[in-house]
Design a protein around this motif. Structure first.
Motif, PDB file in Angstrom:
ATOM      1  N   THR A  55       0.922  -1.078   0.036  1.00 26.19           N
ATOM      2  CA  THR A  55      -0.024   0.070  -0.072  1.00 26.19           C
ATOM      3  C   THR A  55       0.820   1.225  -0.046  1.00 26.19           C
ATOM      4  OG1 THR A  55      -0.115   0.159   2.453  1.00 26.19           O
ATOM      5  CG2 THR A  55      -1.745  -1.104   1.248  1.00 26.19           C
ATOM      6  N   GLY A  57       1.077  -2.585   4.661  1.00 21.34           N
ATOM      7  CA  GLY A  57      -0.120  -3.329   3.884  1.00 21.34           C
ATOM      8  C   GLY A  57      -0.422  -4.372   4.713  1.00 21.34           C
ATOM      9  N   SER A  83      -7.845   1.935   6.311  1.00 20.50           N
ATOM     10  CA  SER A  83      -6.377   2.164   6.232  1.00 20.50           C
ATOM     11  C   SER A  83      -5.744   2.004   7.686  1.00 20.50           C
ATOM     12  CB  SER A  83      -6.235   3.906   6.159  1.00 20.50           C
ATOM     13  OG  SER A  83      -6.402   4.560   7.186  1.00 20.50           O
TER      14      SER A  83
END
Length: 290
Positions: free
Chosen positions: A222, A228, A277
């Motif tokens: 990411t 990630g 996130s």
């Protein structure tokens, strides 16, 4: 036998297993594997269903639009993959060859159901390795001054070779947000047990701290460095007798295994990403179905 695999996530509610299973059954599908998980913190239900397509009464092009009615009803996100679709992998490397050799040999021995048409590197060192296996090799040098322009070349190659998945097999560069926005299907191997020792030189930092275990982590890439969603991890014991060189040697063995497991799980459609996130209360995470 050709199978279809459905990965689905939706708000948790009663009757989901019955509804999804009944949809498969109502179209003549024979369920071979089914697994599910309810995350109470996220309030989500996550499921993987694989069924035999032999007597299924929907053509492949009809499966998505037909399932959409049920998906809308249960507010689901979903994807469907077919077992006879062989995905195409591009391997990104720098100078270290251990993960590259391992992936190629596993693919050649049919442990990984995929093809590897191209290796892309920011150094010329591993060209001979790729060519020895009949794999195309592209050297695209990266510097702070040309990074974005060179990434455009990389993306053009991914399109040219019809790549489905990029594997960073010790590619010592950070992919830009622009790259990931255009091609988000990227798996990386990090040489530590994340979140410990994120970033560069983890073995040296681990040695300095006198750790008793070292690890490796395979994760999706990411925008946030080494943040990630994690697919696979493992550890190995070390002792006060081990030097930095010993840690690196042991770590390389672990990196091979962890990366191969993660790639295999991805190719078998066993990984479902959910959450938000990395900076949110519920970060991006995965369910990896057995």
């Amino acid at each position: 036998m050709t199978t279809a695999t459905l990965l689905v996530s939706c708000p948790d509610q009663k009757g989901l297993v019955a509804k999804i299973s009944d949809w498969v059954f109502s179209h003549g599908g024979n369920i071979l594997h089914a697994d599910q998980h309810a995350d109470s913190t996220a309030g989500l239900f996550l499921m993987r269903v694989e069924w035999d397509l032999e007597n299924f009464d929907l053509a492949r092009s009809e499966i998505d639009p037909t399932f959409k009615k049920l998906a809308t009803e249960i507010q689901a996100k979903w994807s469907i993959q077919f077992s006879d679709y062989v995905r195409r992998i591009a391997i990104f490397v720098s100078k270290q060859d251990h993960c590259l050799y391992d992936l190629i040999l596993r693919q050649r021995s049919h442990e990984l159901s995929a093809t590897i048409p191209v290796v892309i590197s920011n150094h010329p060192d591993l060209e001979k390795v790729a060519h020895n296996f009949g794999i195309n090799y592209h050297h695209i040098a990266i510097s702070p001054n040309n990074k974005l322009e060179q990434e455009k070349q990389q993306l053009a190659l991914l399109k040219q070779y019809k790549i489905d998945l990029v594997v960073l097999a010790k590619y010592m560069q950070v992919l830009s947000p622009d790259f990931l926005a255009e091609f988000p299907q990227v798996i990386n191997i990090h040489h530590s047990f994340l979140p410990a020792f994120a970033g560069a030189n983890p073995y040296h930092r681990a040695y300095k701290r006198g750790v008793k275990i070292i690890g490796a982590t395979a994760h999706y890439v990411t925008d946030e460095l080494d943040e990630g969603p994690i697919i696979e991890q493992d550890v190995i014991r070390v002792s006060h007798r081990d030097s930095v060189t010993d840690l690196i040697r042991k770590g390389k063995d672990l990196e091979r295994i962890v990366l191969a497991r993660a790639v295999r799980q991805h190719l078998q459609n066993r990984v479902l990403i959910y959450g938000q996130s990395a900076n949110s209360d519920l970060g991006l995470r995965t369910v990896v179905f057995d």
